[in-house]
Design a protein around this motif. Structure first.
Motif, PDB file in Angstrom:
ATOM      1  N   GLY A  76      30.198  37.089  29.144  1.00 33.02           N
ATOM      2  CA  GLY A  76      31.051  37.807  29.628  1.00 33.02           C
ATOM      3  C   GLY A  76      30.819  38.986  30.768  1.00 33.02           C
ATOM      4  O   GLY A  76      29.561  39.022  30.489  1.00 33.02           O
ATOM      5  N   THR A  77      31.460  38.825  31.255  1.00 28.82           N
ATOM      6  CA  THR A  77      31.985  40.160  32.119  1.00 28.82           C
ATOM      7  C   THR A  77      32.128  41.568  31.503  1.00 28.82           C
ATOM      8  O   THR A  77      33.329  41.060  31.257  1.00 28.82           O
ATOM      9  CB  THR A  77      31.766  39.551  33.811  1.00 28.82           C
ATOM     10  OG1 THR A  77      33.491  39.703  33.395  1.00 28.82           O
ATOM     11  CG2 THR A  77      31.449  38.161  33.917  1.00 28.82           C
ATOM     12  N   GLU A 108      34.454  42.947  33.376  1.00 27.26           N
ATOM     13  CA  GLU A 108      35.034  42.818  34.105  1.00 27.26           C
ATOM     14  C   GLU A 108      36.693  41.799  33.727  1.00 27.26           C
ATOM     15  O   GLU A 108      37.597  41.592  32.903  1.00 27.26           O
ATOM     16  CB  GLU A 108      36.106  41.557  35.373  1.00 27.26           C
ATOM     17  CG  GLU A 108      35.117  43.056  36.279  1.00 27.26           C
ATOM     18  CD  GLU A 108      33.852  43.151  35.931  1.00 27.26           C
ATOM     19  OE1 GLU A 108      33.379  43.710  37.519  1.00 27.26           O
ATOM     20  OE2 GLU A 108      33.221  41.708  35.713  1.00 27.26           O
ATOM     21  N   ASP A 109      35.666  41.010  31.950  1.00 26.79           N
ATOM     22  CA  ASP A 109      36.813  39.961  31.683  1.00 26.79           C
ATOM     23  C   ASP A 109      37.041  41.155  30.359  1.00 26.79           C
ATOM     24  O   ASP A 109      38.440  40.667  29.517  1.00 26.79           O
ATOM     25  CB  ASP A 109      35.627  38.611  30.775  1.00 26.79           C
ATOM     26  CG  ASP A 109      35.016  38.146  31.220  1.00 26.79           C
ATOM     27  OD1 ASP A 109      35.841  37.102  32.382  1.00 26.79           O
ATOM     28  OD2 ASP A 109      33.809  37.497  31.391  1.00 26.79           O
ATOM     29  N   LEU A 128      36.570  37.764  22.978  1.00 25.71           N
ATOM     30  CA  LEU A 128      35.882  37.122  23.975  1.00 25.71           C
ATOM     31  C   LEU A 128      34.615  37.010  23.577  1.00 25.71           C
ATOM     32  O   LEU A 128      33.442  38.245  24.100  1.00 25.71           O
ATOM     33  CB  LEU A 128      36.463  38.476  25.226  1.00 25.71           C
ATOM     34  CG  LEU A 128      37.814  38.623  25.083  1.00 25.71           C
ATOM     35  CD1 LEU A 128      38.574  40.083  24.068  1.00 25.71           C
ATOM     36  CD2 LEU A 128      37.782  39.348  26.855  1.00 25.71           C
ATOM     37  N   GLY A 140      33.368  33.762  25.030  1.00 22.03           N
ATOM     38  CA  GLY A 140      33.027  32.108  25.145  1.00 22.03           C
ATOM     39  C   GLY A 140      33.009  31.039  24.797  1.00 22.03           C
ATOM     40  O   GLY A 140      31.836  30.320  25.159  1.00 22.03           O
TER      41      GLY A 140
END
Length: 255
Positions: free
Chosen positions: A220-221, A223-224, A247, A249
């Protein structure tokens, strides 16, 4: 992040984000600010809050930068006091501060490290919200930040994982206690490459193994995570409270 593509869900709102000078916290502050919020950022060091504030202001974001170690009662009160003094209200609180100072097994962790883990990862959120609660507006939102390891603490992050398990439960309890005027939800990140997770993400083999376990073949980032936090804090999520949003993936955490 393209400001022109974002809405203005937080126009006229005031958001406090703790531990927000880098990583996930910074990205959340940035996202809320780009969507119109006046953002109050904080960190333990003056230089860090000054540098982060400069970056946000360069993007046209209204920012108040305050030094705050979340385990320091006076600094917490100062954070809230300066926010009220400048803006007169608080609409959103994102509690992001956390530490993981030890990789030791639970039964071998020093007492002082145990105290620090609970103090910052769990207790500071409770104490911050006790101080913030009188100033929260009707329709306000609290977003906590947990971790996927809260569902199944691994050996190298066992006690940290347990504190993040506590955050999952805290979300449920606070949602009930703060209803109906304030919603409380939680973002539960999987592995996100930041300074905090560098011991894993800087190791190519370890990172490839983690990414290979995900349905979406990447980490994940920040920003995610920011996008999810902004959704939960927004009026678009006005019928959502007491939820822990994973979150990761596609890494399974629960049914």
């Amino acid at each position: 992040m393209d400001k022109a593509k974002l809405g203005k869900r937080f126009e006229g709102k005031v958001a406090i984000v703790t531990a927000s000078t880098q990583g996930i916290g910074f990205s959340i502050a940035e996202r809320l600010g780009l969507e119109g919020a006046s953002v109050v950022i904080s960190s333990r060091k003056q230089q860090n809050v000054d540098e982060a504030a400069e970056k946000l202001r360069a993007k046209g974001i209204e920012v108040l930068a305050v030094v705050c170690h979340v385990s320091n009662a006076q600094q917490r009160k100062n954070l809230i006091g300066k926010t009220i003094q400048k803006y007169g209200k608080i609409d959103v609180v994102v509690s992001n501060a956390a530490v993981n100072p030890s990789l030791d097994p639970i039964l071998k962790i020093q007492n002082s490290i145990l105290d620090k883990l609970w103090e910052i990862n769990v207790k500071s959120t409770i104490l911050l919200l006790k101080d913030v609660a009188p100033y929260l507006q009707k329709g306000s939102s609290v977003v906590l930040i947990s971790s996927l390891v809260g569902y199944n603490p691994p050996p190298t992050m066992a006690m940290y994982g347990v504190t993040k398990t506590a955050v999952l439960g805290l979300t449920k309890a606070l949602a009930s206690e703060m209803a109906p005027n304030t919603r409380v939800n939680c973002v539960v990140p999987g592995l996100v490459p930041t300074h905090f997770t560098a011991f894993l993400t800087n190791n190519d083999a370890a990172r490839e193994k983690v990414e290979g376990n995900k349905l979406i073949r990447r980490c994940g980032t920040t920003e995610d995570m920011a996008a999810a936090a902004a959704f939960l804090a927004s009026d678009e999520a006005s019928y959502i409270t007491g939820e822990n949003l994973v979150l990761a993936g596609g890494v399974s955490s629960r049914l």
